[in-house]
Design a protein around this motif. Structure first.
Motif, PDB file in Angstrom:
ATOM      1  N   VAL A  14      33.518 -33.488 -22.085  1.00  0.00           N
ATOM      2  CA  VAL A  14      34.730 -32.742 -22.441  1.00  0.00           C
ATOM      3  C   VAL A  14      34.435 -31.261 -22.274  1.00  0.00           C
ATOM      4  CG1 VAL A  14      36.378 -32.204 -24.269  1.00  0.00           C
ATOM      5  CG2 VAL A  14      35.460 -34.525 -24.067  1.00  0.00           C
ATOM      6  N   HIS A  17      30.787 -30.528 -21.928  1.00  0.00           N
ATOM      7  CA  HIS A  17      29.897 -30.934 -23.024  1.00  0.00           C
ATOM      8  C   HIS A  17      29.908 -32.451 -23.167  1.00  0.00           C
ATOM      9  CE1 HIS A  17      29.471 -26.789 -24.566  1.00  0.00           C
ATOM     10  NE2 HIS A  17      30.653 -26.653 -23.988  1.00  0.00           N
ATOM     11  N   VAL A  19      29.773 -35.991 -24.808  1.00  0.00           N
ATOM     12  CA  VAL A  19      30.183 -36.556 -26.093  1.00  0.00           C
ATOM     13  C   VAL A  19      29.986 -38.062 -26.019  1.00  0.00           C
ATOM     14  CG1 VAL A  19      32.084 -36.869 -27.719  1.00  0.00           C
ATOM     15  CG2 VAL A  19      31.986 -34.808 -26.336  1.00  0.00           C
ATOM     16  N   ILE A  36      29.950 -39.775 -33.802  1.00  0.00           N
ATOM     17  CA  ILE A  36      30.172 -38.811 -32.727  1.00  0.00           C
ATOM     18  C   ILE A  36      28.860 -38.077 -32.489  1.00  0.00           C
ATOM     19  CG2 ILE A  36      31.487 -36.811 -31.942  1.00  0.00           C
ATOM     20  CD1 ILE A  36      33.624 -37.604 -34.072  1.00  0.00           C
ATOM     21  N   MET A  38      26.857 -35.374 -29.897  1.00  0.00           N
ATOM     22  CA  MET A  38      27.047 -34.369 -28.859  1.00  0.00           C
ATOM     23  C   MET A  38      25.692 -33.802 -28.465  1.00  0.00           C
ATOM     24  SD  MET A  38      30.469 -32.392 -29.927  1.00  0.00           S
ATOM     25  CE  MET A  38      30.441 -31.594 -28.334  1.00  0.00           C
ATOM     26  N   GLU A  41      24.768 -28.731 -28.011  1.00  0.00           N
ATOM     27  CA  GLU A  41      25.489 -27.978 -29.038  1.00  0.00           C
ATOM     28  C   GLU A  41      24.482 -27.539 -30.090  1.00  0.00           C
ATOM     29  OE1 GLU A  41      28.561 -27.048 -28.874  1.00  0.00           O
ATOM     30  OE2 GLU A  41      29.020 -28.234 -27.113  1.00  0.00           O
ATOM     31  N   MET A  49      30.078 -32.331 -36.888  1.00  0.00           N
ATOM     32  CA  MET A  49      30.737 -33.473 -36.250  1.00  0.00           C
ATOM     33  C   MET A  49      30.234 -34.785 -36.851  1.00  0.00           C
ATOM     34  SD  MET A  49      32.959 -32.219 -34.289  1.00  0.00           S
ATOM     35  CE  MET A  49      33.488 -33.611 -33.343  1.00  0.00           C
ATOM     36  N   SER A  93      41.588 -32.666 -22.716  1.00  0.00           N
ATOM     37  CA  SER A  93      41.800 -32.650 -24.163  1.00  0.00           C
ATOM     38  C   SER A  93      41.771 -31.216 -24.661  1.00  0.00           C
ATOM     39  CB  SER A  93      40.749 -33.489 -24.897  1.00  0.00           C
ATOM     40  OG  SER A  93      39.495 -32.870 -24.822  1.00  0.00           O
ATOM     41  N   SER A  95      40.499 -30.415 -27.625  1.00  0.00           N
ATOM     42  CA  SER A  95      39.303 -30.276 -28.471  1.00  0.00           C
ATOM     43  C   SER A  95      38.553 -31.600 -28.454  1.00  0.00           C
ATOM     44  CB  SER A  95      39.686 -29.913 -29.912  1.00  0.00           C
ATOM     45  OG  SER A  95      40.357 -30.999 -30.527  1.00  0.00           O
ATOM     46  N   ILE A  96      37.365 -31.599 -29.020  1.00  0.00           N
ATOM     47  CA  ILE A  96      36.605 -32.843 -29.172  1.00  0.00           C
ATOM     48  C   ILE A  96      37.377 -33.821 -30.055  1.00  0.00           C
ATOM     49  CG2 ILE A  96      34.476 -33.863 -30.096  1.00  0.00           C
ATOM     50  CD1 ILE A  96      34.066 -32.316 -27.493  1.00  0.00           C
ATOM     51  N   TYR A  99      40.164 -35.436 -28.167  1.00  0.00           N
ATOM     52  CA  TYR A  99      39.622 -36.480 -27.296  1.00  0.00           C
ATOM     53  C   TYR A  99      39.285 -37.745 -28.088  1.00  0.00           C
ATOM     54  CZ  TYR A  99      36.424 -39.367 -24.771  1.00  0.00           C
ATOM     55  OH  TYR A  99      35.824 -40.473 -24.233  1.00  0.00           O
TER      56      TYR A  99
END
Length: 134
Positions: A14, A17, A19, A36, A38, A41, A49, A93, A95-96, A99
């Protein structure tokens, strides 16, 4: 939640990045938990998250309908955002969270209105390119 559970892992990119969304299901197929993960980050964002996913999971296990989370978190806007790579139905999307909850709504609530490519259109597209490549 059962000790051994079914679910799926969806990898996507996304806005550049990576995910990973992992789900855990009850024996009847209902969503009971999410994870979730990532990469690339900062530790604080990853931890936030992770804890957000725990709070959603607890809500699901205590009876909050997935629909409530979908309505609350789709269309939220913050970075990272943008083009989505690696998901057949979602192509961008805001944002995360946008999404993640689009993906969950499509997979568990059959909310094709949140998809950019509906499953039927995707199958037609894929079969066209597959035939063309032969």
């Amino acid at each position: 939640m059962p000790d051994r559970r079914k679910g799926y892992t969806q990898k996507a990119v996304v806005g550049g990045h990576k995910v990973y969304l992992r789900t855990g299901e009850y024996d009847d197929g209902r969503l009971g938990e999410i994870f979730i993960d990532m990469h690339k980050e900062g530790a604080a964002f990853r931890a936030m998250m992770n804890n957000f996913a725990i709070s959603v999971s607890l809500g699901l296990q205590y009876g909050v309908p997935l629909e409530e989370f979908v309505e609350a978190f789709t269309f939220t806007r913050f970075e990272p955002a943008g083009m989505v790579i690696g998901n057949e139905a979602i192509k961008s999307s805001t944002s995360i969270l946008d999404y993640v909850f689009r993906e969950l709504a499509i997979s568990y609530l059959e909310r094709s209105d949140l998809a950019h490519v509906t499953p039927r259109k995707y199958e037609l597209y894929r079969s066209f390119w597959w035939r063309r490549g032969r």
